[in-house]
Design a protein around this motif. Structure first.
Motif, mmCIF file in Angstrom:
data_model
loop_
_atom_site.group_PDB
_atom_site.id
_atom_site.type_symbol
_atom_site.label_atom_id
_atom_site.label_comp_id
_atom_site.label_asym_id
_atom_site.label_seq_id
_atom_site.Cartn_x
_atom_site.Cartn_y
_atom_site.Cartn_z
ATOM 1 N N ASP A 57 22.194 31.733 37.022
ATOM 2 C CA ASP A 57 22.451 30.618 37.800
ATOM 3 C C ASP A 57 23.288 30.793 39.199
ATOM 4 O O ASP A 57 23.739 30.030 39.658
ATOM 5 N N GLY A 58 23.220 32.076 39.834
ATOM 6 C CA GLY A 58 23.676 32.289 40.912
ATOM 7 C C GLY A 58 23.603 33.854 41.172
ATOM 8 O O GLY A 58 23.048 34.633 40.210
ATOM 9 N N PRO A 59 24.077 34.222 42.254
ATOM 10 C CA PRO A 59 24.125 35.456 42.731
ATOM 11 C C PRO A 59 25.242 36.305 41.699
ATOM 12 O O PRO A 59 26.062 35.806 41.063
ATOM 13 N N PHE A 60 24.879 37.689 41.668
ATOM 14 C CA PHE A 60 25.573 38.673 40.711
ATOM 15 C C PHE A 60 25.809 39.964 41.060
ATOM 16 O O PHE A 60 24.949 40.227 41.955
ATOM 17 N N VAL A 61 26.581 40.867 40.728
ATOM 18 C CA VAL A 61 26.746 42.160 41.154
ATOM 19 C C VAL A 61 26.485 43.024 40.198
ATOM 20 O O VAL A 61 26.622 42.808 39.055
ATOM 21 N N ILE A 62 25.689 44.223 40.519
ATOM 22 C CA ILE A 62 25.475 45.244 39.678
ATOM 23 C C ILE A 62 26.398 46.119 40.030
ATOM 24 O O ILE A 62 26.233 46.793 41.381
ATOM 25 N N VAL A 63 27.233 46.723 39.174
ATOM 26 C CA VAL A 63 28.068 47.685 39.474
ATOM 27 C C VAL A 63 27.769 49.213 38.408
ATOM 28 O O VAL A 63 27.272 49.160 37.520
ATOM 29 N N PHE A 64 27.736 50.245 39.009
ATOM 30 C CA PHE A 64 27.540 51.532 38.689
ATOM 31 C C PHE A 64 29.045 52.419 38.584
ATOM 32 O O PHE A 64 29.386 52.334 39.865
ATOM 33 N N MET A 65 29.255 52.910 37.575
ATOM 34 C CA MET A 65 30.618 53.606 37.501
ATOM 35 C C MET A 65 30.034 54.814 36.263
ATOM 36 O O MET A 65 29.112 54.760 35.570
ATOM 37 N N LYS A 66 31.201 55.920 36.692
ATOM 38 C CA LYS A 66 31.159 57.103 35.775
ATOM 39 C C LYS A 66 32.720 57.159 35.211
ATOM 40 O O LYS A 66 33.672 56.508 35.836
ATOM 41 N N SER A 67 32.779 57.670 33.911
ATOM 42 C CA SER A 67 33.987 57.658 33.389
ATOM 43 C C SER A 67 34.977 58.547 33.976
ATOM 44 O O SER A 67 36.039 58.242 34.121
ATOM 45 N N GLY A 68 34.622 59.634 34.633
ATOM 46 C CA GLY A 68 35.710 60.592 35.197
ATOM 47 C C GLY A 68 36.108 60.169 36.582
ATOM 48 O O GLY A 68 36.698 60.884 37.411
ATOM 49 N N CYS A 69 35.638 58.976 36.893
ATOM 50 C CA CYS A 69 35.922 58.532 38.479
ATOM 51 C C CYS A 69 37.199 57.604 38.603
ATOM 52 O O CYS A 69 37.167 56.683 38.421
ATOM 53 N N HIS A 70 38.025 58.372 39.415
ATOM 54 C CA HIS A 70 39.039 57.651 39.672
ATOM 55 C C HIS A 70 38.875 56.305 40.074
ATOM 56 O O HIS A 70 39.406 55.041 39.883
ATOM 57 N N SER A 71 37.990 56.341 41.364
ATOM 58 C CA SER A 71 37.933 55.057 42.053
ATOM 59 C C SER A 71 36.927 54.018 41.264
ATOM 60 O O SER A 71 37.151 53.010 41.479
ATOM 61 N N CYS A 72 36.367 54.559 40.390
ATOM 62 C CA CYS A 72 35.640 53.813 39.368
ATOM 63 C C CYS A 72 36.602 52.936 38.407
ATOM 64 O O CYS A 72 36.521 51.696 38.550
ATOM 65 N N PHE A 73 37.794 53.509 37.851
ATOM 66 C CA PHE A 73 38.549 53.045 37.195
ATOM 67 C C PHE A 73 39.456 51.958 38.133
ATOM 68 O O PHE A 73 39.653 50.766 37.751
ATOM 69 N N SER A 74 39.966 52.373 39.110
ATOM 70 C CA SER A 74 40.459 51.334 40.235
ATOM 71 C C SER A 74 39.515 50.249 40.508
ATOM 72 O O SER A 74 40.213 49.043 40.561
ATOM 73 N N LEU A 75 38.306 50.386 40.609
ATOM 74 C CA LEU A 75 37.607 49.154 40.882
ATOM 75 C C LEU A 75 37.223 48.413 39.502
ATOM 76 O O LEU A 75 37.427 47.159 39.613
ATOM 77 N N ALA A 76 37.120 48.955 38.389
ATOM 78 C CA ALA A 76 37.207 48.253 37.004
ATOM 79 C C ALA A 76 38.364 47.418 36.891
ATOM 80 O O ALA A 76 38.489 46.372 36.534
ATOM 81 N N GLN A 77 39.678 48.033 37.264
ATOM 82 C CA GLN A 77 40.999 47.137 37.374
ATOM 83 C C GLN A 77 40.922 46.133 38.203
ATOM 84 O O GLN A 77 41.275 44.995 37.846
#
Length: 189
Positions: A57-77
């Motif tokens: 019912d509206g816009p959404f984001v598709i997020v792509f991440m990897k486990s060993g990626c520090h920036s991915c962990f920061s974005l997840a938080q």
């Protein structure tokens, strides 16, 4: 007194090799924009999002991440904090984790952030969506499947502001502005 050592003739620099290294670094720092930006998400990606789940019912984001990626962990938080603060709805995030991310810190944070999470069983979804670096996000209109935003290494504020723009149907720039202060607790997405 000892004679100074004679210098060997220096080899000529490997300019072709240096250009390749520089090109690779630039590609990592500034990956290409997907060819379908401001167009419809590829059919294979639509099927993958439908299998995982997405906001209908509206816009959404598709997020792509990897486990060993520090920036991915920061974005997840950051995404978790945005959902807890009410700036971003949990169902406005669909997340694909690369193979090998099961039981990782990134997976644990994203599992508590969104109900729509899948570990990719192959690199197909990443290659279909032309993801060359992580973390990456695509902003998608759920009615038309039009991709109206792309970010590599972005933050939760980018997701919040991009989804707000999608809800109000504003014309969207192809490059995200600096959005460090874009989170507005009054604008729950």
């Amino acid at each position: 007194m000892a004679e100074p050592k004679r210098r060997e003739r220096a080899e000529a620099p490997d300019w072709a090799g240096r250009r390749s290294v520089i090109a690779a670094i630039l590609l990592l720092l500034n990956p290409p924009v997907p060819s379908f930006l401001r167009a419809t998400l590829p059919k294979a990606a639509i099927k993958a999002a439908e299998a995982v789940g997405f906001r209908k019912d509206g816009p959404f984001v598709i997020v792509f991440m990897k486990s060993g990626c520090h920036s991915c962990f920061s974005l997840a938080q950051g995404l978790k904090e945005a959902t807890e603060a009410g700036w971003l709805a949990r169902d406005a995030i669909t997340c694909f984790l690369a193979d090998g991310s099961e039981n990782s810190k990134v997976e644990a944070v994203m599992r508590s952030t969104t109900p729509f999470l899948a570990e990719s069983t192959s690199a197909d979804i990443f290659s279909t969506c032309e993801i060359t670096a992580t973390p990456a996000m695509l902003a998608v209109d759920s009615d038309t499947w039009q991709v109206f935003g792309h970010s590599v290494g972005g933050d939760a504020a980018w997701a919040v502001s991009r989804l707000q723009m999608g809800r109000t149907r504003q014309v969207l720039p192809t490059v995200a502005p600096d959005s460090r202060n874009a989170m507005d607790p009054q604008a729950s997405i």
